[in-house]
Motif scaffolding. Sequence first.
Motif, PDB file in Angstrom:
ATOM      1  N   LEU A 152      20.805  19.669  -1.067  1.00 22.95           N
ATOM      2  CA  LEU A 152      21.077  19.933  -2.471  1.00 22.95           C
ATOM      3  C   LEU A 152      21.903  18.817  -3.108  1.00 22.95           C
ATOM      4  CD1 LEU A 152      21.872  23.750  -2.455  1.00 22.95           C
ATOM      5  CD2 LEU A 152      19.717  22.608  -2.942  1.00 22.95           C
ATOM      6  N   LEU A 153      22.560  18.004  -2.279  1.00 23.96           N
ATOM      7  CA  LEU A 153      23.402  16.941  -2.807  1.00 23.96           C
ATOM      8  C   LEU A 153      22.714  15.579  -2.796  1.00 23.96           C
ATOM      9  CD1 LEU A 153      26.834  17.916  -1.192  1.00 23.96           C
ATOM     10  CD2 LEU A 153      25.941  18.507  -3.448  1.00 23.96           C
ATOM     11  N   ARG A 154      21.506  15.519  -2.232  1.00 18.21           N
ATOM     12  CA  ARG A 154      20.776  14.256  -2.256  1.00 18.21           C
ATOM     13  C   ARG A 154      20.144  14.047  -3.623  1.00 18.21           C
ATOM     14  NH1 ARG A 154      17.706  15.837   3.195  1.00 18.21           N
ATOM     15  NH2 ARG A 154      19.477  15.760   4.618  1.00 18.21           N
ATOM     16  N   ARG A 155      19.937  12.805  -3.975  1.00 17.87           N
ATOM     17  CA  ARG A 155      19.399  12.493  -5.295  1.00 17.87           C
ATOM     18  C   ARG A 155      17.925  12.848  -5.414  1.00 17.87           C
ATOM     19  NH1 ARG A 155      18.646   7.918  -6.832  1.00 17.87           N
ATOM     20  NH2 ARG A 155      18.926   8.269  -9.057  1.00 17.87           N
ATOM     21  N   GLU A 156      17.172  12.739  -4.296  1.00 19.95           N
ATOM     22  CA  GLU A 156      15.735  12.943  -4.409  1.00 19.95           C
ATOM     23  C   GLU A 156      15.404  14.381  -4.806  1.00 19.95           C
ATOM     24  OE1 GLU A 156      17.035  12.272  -1.371  1.00 19.95           O
ATOM     25  OE2 GLU A 156      16.400  10.272  -0.724  1.00 19.95           O
ATOM     26  N   ILE A 157      14.260  14.510  -5.460  1.00 17.92           N
ATOM     27  CA  ILE A 157      13.787  15.831  -5.880  1.00 17.92           C
ATOM     28  C   ILE A 157      13.513  16.695  -4.652  1.00 17.92           C
ATOM     29  CG2 ILE A 157      11.826  17.012  -6.949  1.00 17.92           C
ATOM     30  CD1 ILE A 157      11.634  14.598  -8.858  1.00 17.92           C
ATOM     31  N   TYR A 158      14.038  17.923  -4.633  1.00 15.92           N
ATOM     32  CA  TYR A 158      13.789  18.853  -3.533  1.00 15.92           C
ATOM     33  C   TYR A 158      13.528  20.259  -4.087  1.00 15.92           C
ATOM     34  CZ  TYR A 158      14.115  21.037   1.062  1.00 15.92           C
ATOM     35  OH  TYR A 158      13.827  21.736   2.215  1.00 15.92           O
ATOM     36  N   VAL A 159      14.557  20.861  -4.664  1.00 14.88           N
ATOM     37  CA  VAL A 159      14.403  22.220  -5.188  1.00 14.88           C
ATOM     38  C   VAL A 159      13.341  22.267  -6.275  1.00 14.88           C
ATOM     39  CG1 VAL A 159      15.568  24.042  -6.480  1.00 14.88           C
ATOM     40  CG2 VAL A 159      16.731  22.945  -4.563  1.00 14.88           C
ATOM     41  N   SER A 160      13.312  21.250  -7.134  1.00 13.07           N
ATOM     42  CA  SER A 160      12.311  21.245  -8.204  1.00 13.07           C
ATOM     43  C   SER A 160      10.897  21.092  -7.648  1.00 13.07           C
ATOM     44  CB  SER A 160      12.609  20.131  -9.207  1.00 13.07           C
ATOM     45  OG  SER A 160      12.863  18.913  -8.548  1.00 13.07           O
ATOM     46  N   ALA A 161      10.742  20.391  -6.516  1.00  7.27           N
ATOM     47  CA  ALA A 161       9.425  20.301  -5.876  1.00  7.27           C
ATOM     48  C   ALA A 161       8.990  21.670  -5.372  1.00  7.27           C
ATOM     49  CB  ALA A 161       9.466  19.304  -4.718  1.00  7.27           C
ATOM     50  N   SER A 162       9.931  22.402  -4.784  1.00  9.87           N
ATOM     51  CA  SER A 162       9.640  23.759  -4.323  1.00  9.87           C
ATOM     52  C   SER A 162       9.259  24.659  -5.494  1.00  9.87           C
ATOM     53  CB  SER A 162      10.858  24.329  -3.587  1.00  9.87           C
ATOM     54  OG  SER A 162      10.684  25.694  -3.280  1.00  9.87           O
ATOM     55  N   ALA A 163      10.032  24.590  -6.566  1.00  9.83           N
ATOM     56  CA  ALA A 163       9.748  25.425  -7.741  1.00  9.83           C
ATOM     57  C   ALA A 163       8.387  25.088  -8.337  1.00  9.83           C
ATOM     58  CB  ALA A 163      10.848  25.233  -8.789  1.00  9.83           C
ATOM     59  N   ALA A 164       8.045  23.805  -8.393  1.00  6.33           N
ATOM     60  CA  ALA A 164       6.739  23.406  -8.937  1.00  6.33           C
ATOM     61  C   ALA A 164       5.607  23.965  -8.088  1.00  6.33           C
ATOM     62  CB  ALA A 164       6.645  21.879  -9.004  1.00  6.33           C
ATOM     63  N   GLY A 165       5.755  23.899  -6.765  1.00  5.30           N
ATOM     64  CA  GLY A 165       4.724  24.453  -5.891  1.00  5.30           C
ATOM     65  C   GLY A 165       4.569  25.956  -6.070  1.00  5.30           C
ATOM     66  N   ALA A 166       5.698  26.668  -6.200  1.00 10.09           N
ATOM     67  CA  ALA A 166       5.651  28.117  -6.387  1.00 10.09           C
ATOM     68  C   ALA A 166       4.988  28.484  -7.705  1.00 10.09           C
ATOM     69  CB  ALA A 166       7.068  28.697  -6.318  1.00 10.09           C
ATOM     70  N   VAL A 167       5.328  27.757  -8.769  1.00 13.45           N
ATOM     71  CA  VAL A 167       4.747  28.037 -10.083  1.00 13.45           C
ATOM     72  C   VAL A 167       3.247  27.771 -10.079  1.00 13.45           C
ATOM     73  CG1 VAL A 167       4.688  27.260 -12.485  1.00 13.45           C
ATOM     74  CG2 VAL A 167       6.888  27.676 -11.370  1.00 13.45           C
ATOM     75  N   LEU A 168       2.831  26.669  -9.478  1.00 14.33           N
ATOM     76  CA  LEU A 168       1.404  26.363  -9.423  1.00 14.33           C
ATOM     77  C   LEU A 168       0.643  27.394  -8.594  1.00 14.33           C
ATOM     78  CD1 LEU A 168       1.404  22.478  -9.076  1.00 14.33           C
ATOM     79  CD2 LEU A 168       0.539  23.825 -10.996  1.00 14.33           C
ATOM     80  N   PHE A 169       1.243  27.850  -7.516  1.00 17.69           N
ATOM     81  CA  PHE A 169       0.616  28.893  -6.701  1.00 17.69           C
ATOM     82  C   PHE A 169       0.404  30.169  -7.517  1.00 17.69           C
ATOM     83  CE2 PHE A 169       1.914  32.541  -3.840  1.00 17.69           C
ATOM     84  CZ  PHE A 169       0.622  32.831  -3.425  1.00 17.69           C
ATOM     85  N   ILE A 170       1.440  30.601  -8.220  1.00 18.83           N
ATOM     86  CA  ILE A 170       1.328  31.818  -9.020  1.00 18.83           C
ATOM     87  C   ILE A 170       0.343  31.603 -10.170  1.00 18.83           C
ATOM     88  CG2 ILE A 170       2.588  33.267 -10.662  1.00 18.83           C
ATOM     89  CD1 ILE A 170       4.895  33.338  -8.785  1.00 18.83           C
ATOM     90  N   GLY A 171       0.370  30.401 -10.768  1.00 14.37           N
ATOM     91  CA  GLY A 171      -0.588  30.122 -11.834  1.00 14.37           C
ATOM     92  C   GLY A 171      -2.021  30.159 -11.343  1.00 14.37           C
ATOM     93  N   ALA A 172      -2.241  29.618 -10.146  1.00 16.57           N
ATOM     94  CA  ALA A 172      -3.592  29.648  -9.573  1.00 16.57           C
ATOM     95  C   ALA A 172      -4.030  31.077  -9.264  1.00 16.57           C
ATOM     96  CB  ALA A 172      -3.635  28.797  -8.308  1.00 16.57           C
ATOM     97  N   MET A 173      -3.099  31.903  -8.804  1.00 10.54           N
ATOM     98  CA  MET A 173      -3.414  33.318  -8.575  1.00 10.54           C
ATOM     99  C   MET A 173      -3.740  34.020  -9.884  1.00 10.54           C
ATOM    100  SD  MET A 173      -3.217  34.281  -5.330  1.00 10.54           S
ATOM    101  CE  MET A 173      -2.841  36.037  -5.472  1.00 10.54           C
ATOM    102  N   ALA A 174      -3.024  33.640 -10.942  1.00  6.29           N
ATOM    103  CA  ALA A 174      -3.202  34.312 -12.226  1.00  6.29           C
ATOM    104  C   ALA A 174      -4.565  34.034 -12.840  1.00  6.29           C
ATOM    105  CB  ALA A 174      -2.100  33.886 -13.200  1.00  6.29           C
ATOM    106  N   VAL A 175      -5.175  32.894 -12.489  1.00  6.90           N
ATOM    107  CA  VAL A 175      -6.508  32.595 -13.033  1.00  6.90           C
ATOM    108  C   VAL A 175      -7.601  32.942 -12.016  1.00  6.90           C
ATOM    109  CG1 VAL A 175      -5.651  30.816 -14.588  1.00  6.90           C
ATOM    110  CG2 VAL A 175      -6.366  30.166 -12.284  1.00  6.90           C
ATOM    111  N   ASP A 176      -7.247  33.798 -11.080  1.00  9.12           N
ATOM    112  CA  ASP A 176      -8.217  34.388 -10.144  1.00  9.12           C
ATOM    113  C   ASP A 176      -8.815  33.403  -9.136  1.00  9.12           C
ATOM    114  OD1 ASP A 176      -7.946  36.966 -11.138  1.00  9.12           O
ATOM    115  OD2 ASP A 176      -9.422  36.631 -12.710  1.00  9.12           O
ATOM    116  N   LEU A 177      -8.082  32.362  -8.799  1.00 10.45           N
ATOM    117  CA  LEU A 177      -8.527  31.528  -7.683  1.00 10.45           C
ATOM    118  C   LEU A 177      -8.357  32.312  -6.392  1.00 10.45           C
ATOM    119  CD1 LEU A 177      -7.139  27.939  -8.444  1.00 10.45           C
ATOM    120  CD2 LEU A 177      -9.480  28.773  -8.646  1.00 10.45           C
ATOM    121  N   PRO A 178      -9.197  32.076  -5.395  1.00  6.72           N
ATOM    122  CA  PRO A 178      -9.012  32.762  -4.112  1.00  6.72           C
ATOM    123  C   PRO A 178      -7.602  32.510  -3.554  1.00  6.72           C
ATOM    124  CG  PRO A 178     -11.119  31.618  -4.158  1.00  6.72           C
ATOM    125  CD  PRO A 178     -10.384  31.202  -5.401  1.00  6.72           C
ATOM    126  N   THR A 179      -7.074  33.503  -2.847  1.00  5.46           N
ATOM    127  CA  THR A 179      -5.709  33.421  -2.345  1.00  5.46           C
ATOM    128  C   THR A 179      -5.476  32.152  -1.530  1.00  5.46           C
ATOM    129  OG1 THR A 179      -5.520  35.829  -2.271  1.00  5.46           O
ATOM    130  CG2 THR A 179      -3.981  34.571  -0.925  1.00  5.46           C
TER     131      THR A 179
END
Length: 216
Positions: A152-179
Amino acid sequence: MSEIVPLLQTPILQVLDLAAAAVFAVTGALVASRKQMDILGFLWLGVVTGVGGGTLRDLLLGVPVFWVSDPRPVAVCLVMAALIHFGAHLVGSRYRMVLYLDAFGMALVTIAGTSKGLDAGAGPLVAVVMGVITAAVGGIIRDLLGQEPSILLRREIYVSASAAGAVLFIGAMAVDLPTEVAMGVGLAAACLIRILAIRFDWALPVFRPRPERPPH
């Protein structure tokens, strides 16, 4: 956009939890090798890193802790940590390997945590938070016990990469892509963003102190 419903894909979640535990256990054991710990230190750091994030996730969701009801993740962590204890000397740059394996592990647990949140009946926002918590906590425990700079103290993106992956996963589920496809989209996005952040030193803008306003 269709309504997001729980996945109810227990076998998929079990596979994700096992895979994520194995990858994070390896990163924990590699840190133990850098700190020249004995084999018990390898096993301990491997297990707490491998199951730490998923444990907090399940406790917050009020569901049975995944490795208590099924001890296979702990067994996998022990095996992987023991293998690293006897083979870590074969790895050239252990710190670099920790970073890249951690990126893959982070992506795996992000999707596992988000899926578990949806399965538990949480809404999309809470499910994303569960994914991020699952991704971050294991690495935080590893870095804390191994006396490494916290993720959490490193400069490189970490938590935001995780959040982006989670959001894209839920977005893909919301448009009825296969699980499986939705999981792949989220996993690939989280992992790729993190790896690119490591490779090119990407970072979000940081807070910089500004002079206080003079009193009126």
